[in-house]
Motif scaffolding. Structure first.
Motif, PDB file in Angstrom:
ATOM      1  N   GLN A 120       0.835  -1.201   0.000  1.00 47.89           N
ATOM      2  CA  GLN A 120       0.000   0.000   0.000  1.00 47.89           C
ATOM      3  C   GLN A 120       0.869   1.249   0.000  1.00 47.89           C
ATOM      4  N   ALA A 121       0.310   2.329  -0.502  1.00 47.50           N
ATOM      5  CA  ALA A 121       1.016   3.604  -0.491  1.00 47.50           C
ATOM      6  C   ALA A 121       1.438   3.945   0.938  1.00 47.50           C
ATOM      7  N   GLY A 122       2.670   4.424   1.061  1.00 51.69           N
ATOM      8  CA  GLY A 122       3.235   4.723   2.366  1.00 51.69           C
ATOM      9  C   GLY A 122       4.021   3.576   2.968  1.00 51.69           C
ATOM     10  N   ASP A 139      15.659  10.737  -0.696  1.00 52.84           N
ATOM     11  CA  ASP A 139      15.120  10.831   0.674  1.00 52.84           C
ATOM     12  C   ASP A 139      14.071   9.776   0.972  1.00 52.84           C
ATOM     13  N   ARG A 140      13.720   8.923  -0.001  1.00 55.64           N
ATOM     14  CA  ARG A 140      12.798   7.817   0.251  1.00 55.64           C
ATOM     15  C   ARG A 140      13.467   6.461   0.040  1.00 55.64           C
ATOM     16  N   PHE A 141      14.368   6.376  -0.937  1.00 53.10           N
ATOM     17  CA  PHE A 141      15.051   5.119  -1.264  1.00 53.10           C
ATOM     18  C   PHE A 141      16.500   5.189  -0.815  1.00 53.10           C
ATOM     19  N   THR A 142      17.050   4.030  -0.447  1.00 51.86           N
ATOM     20  CA  THR A 142      18.457   3.936  -0.074  1.00 51.86           C
ATOM     21  C   THR A 142      19.081   2.715  -0.738  1.00 51.86           C
ATOM     22  N   ILE A 143      20.148   2.951  -1.486  1.00 44.30           N
ATOM     23  CA  ILE A 143      20.896   1.852  -2.096  1.00 44.30           C
ATOM     24  C   ILE A 143      22.097   1.527  -1.214  1.00 44.30           C
ATOM     25  N   SER A 144      22.401   0.245  -1.081  1.00 41.93           N
ATOM     26  CA  SER A 144      23.554  -0.181  -0.292  1.00 41.93           C
ATOM     27  C   SER A 144      24.064  -1.497  -0.866  1.00 41.93           C
ATOM     28  N   ARG A 145      25.219  -1.916  -0.406  1.00 42.68           N
ATOM     29  CA  ARG A 145      25.782  -3.175  -0.893  1.00 42.68           C
ATOM     30  C   ARG A 145      26.601  -3.839   0.196  1.00 42.68           C
ATOM     31  N   ASP A 146      26.661  -5.159   0.106  1.00 41.72           N
ATOM     32  CA  ASP A 146      27.505  -5.973   0.974  1.00 41.72           C
ATOM     33  C   ASP A 146      28.391  -6.791   0.046  1.00 41.72           C
ATOM     34  N   ASN A 147      29.625  -6.336  -0.151  1.00 45.59           N
ATOM     35  CA  ASN A 147      30.495  -7.005  -1.117  1.00 45.59           C
ATOM     36  C   ASN A 147      30.909  -8.405  -0.651  1.00 45.59           C
ATOM     37  N   ALA A 148      30.889  -8.639   0.632  1.00 44.58           N
ATOM     38  CA  ALA A 148      31.213  -9.979   1.127  1.00 44.58           C
ATOM     39  C   ALA A 148      30.144 -10.982   0.706  1.00 44.58           C
ATOM     40  N   LEU A 207       6.476   4.481  -0.105  1.00 45.10           N
ATOM     41  CA  LEU A 207       6.207   4.181  -1.511  1.00 45.10           C
ATOM     42  C   LEU A 207       4.942   4.875  -2.000  1.00 45.10           C
ATOM     43  N   LYS A 208       4.980   5.249  -3.268  1.00 43.87           N
ATOM     44  CA  LYS A 208       3.868   5.948  -3.902  1.00 43.87           C
ATOM     45  C   LYS A 208       3.379   5.139  -5.104  1.00 43.87           C
ATOM     46  N   PRO A 209       2.121   5.313  -5.500  1.00 49.12           N
ATOM     47  CA  PRO A 209       1.626   4.570  -6.671  1.00 49.12           C
ATOM     48  C   PRO A 209       2.496   4.776  -7.914  1.00 49.12           C
ATOM     49  N   VAL A 232       7.256  -4.347  -8.599  1.00 48.43           N
ATOM     50  CA  VAL A 232       6.790  -3.609  -7.426  1.00 48.43           C
ATOM     51  C   VAL A 232       5.487  -2.925  -7.802  1.00 48.43           C
ATOM     52  N   THR A 233       4.448  -3.201  -7.031  1.00 49.93           N
ATOM     53  CA  THR A 233       3.148  -2.587  -7.276  1.00 49.93           C
ATOM     54  C   THR A 233       2.695  -1.886  -6.004  1.00 49.93           C
ATOM     55  N   VAL A 234       2.395  -0.599  -6.127  1.00 52.28           N
ATOM     56  CA  VAL A 234       1.981   0.204  -4.980  1.00 52.28           C
ATOM     57  C   VAL A 234       0.533   0.621  -5.197  1.00 52.28           C
ATOM     58  N   SER A 235      -0.328   0.208  -4.306  1.00 42.42           N
ATOM     59  CA  SER A 235      -1.745   0.543  -4.413  1.00 42.42           C
ATOM     60  C   SER A 235      -2.058   1.814  -3.634  1.00 42.42           C
TER      61      SER A 235
END
Length: 123
Positions: free
Chosen positions: A13-15, A66-75, A86-88, A119-122
């Motif tokens: 759902q949205a949010g 400010d809503r999404f964050t990308i990160s990685r674990d190389n190990a 999340l928004k529609p 990804v589907t946001v209602s």
């Protein structure tokens, strides 16, 4: 060659929030710069977020900053995309991709692609 497999998509759902994962295999020792890109029906594939090979630099599309964050674990050879509030309009197929160059917003510079996760946001 690098193989990429995404997971974590779904209906929310949205949010709400989701965390996408991208597991890399094959020639992962080079720690490629990685990106998340998305494509909605009838639209072109667009940049969402990118991260450097070491993980010390990131960049985001204005629409997700400010809503999404990308990160990685190389190990673990895994890249993540934490998606909050999340928004529609975030509804799309989300793709993980690797580039042989530096991190980039340019879709055409990504060489290796996963199969995508929906990804589907209602509202």
């Amino acid at each position: 060659q690098v193989q990429l497999v995404e997971s974590g998509g779904g209906l929310v759902q949205a949010g709400g929030s989701l965390r996408l994962s991208c597991a890399a295999s094959g020639r992962t020792g080079s720690n490629y710069a990685m990106g998340w890109l998305r494509q909605a029906p009838g639209k072109e594939r667009e940049f969402v977020a990118t991260i450097s090979g070491s993980g010390d630099r990131t960049d985001y599309a204005d629409s997700v900053k400010d809503r999404f964050t990308i990160s990685r674990d190389n190990a673990l050879n895994t890249v993540y995309l934490q998606m909050n509030n999340l928004k529609p309009e975030d509804t799309a197929g989300y793709y993980c991709a690797a580039t042989t160059g530096d991190m980039t917003r340019m879709v055409y510079r990504y060489t290796y692609w996963g199969q995508g996760t929906q990804v589907t946001v209602s509202s």
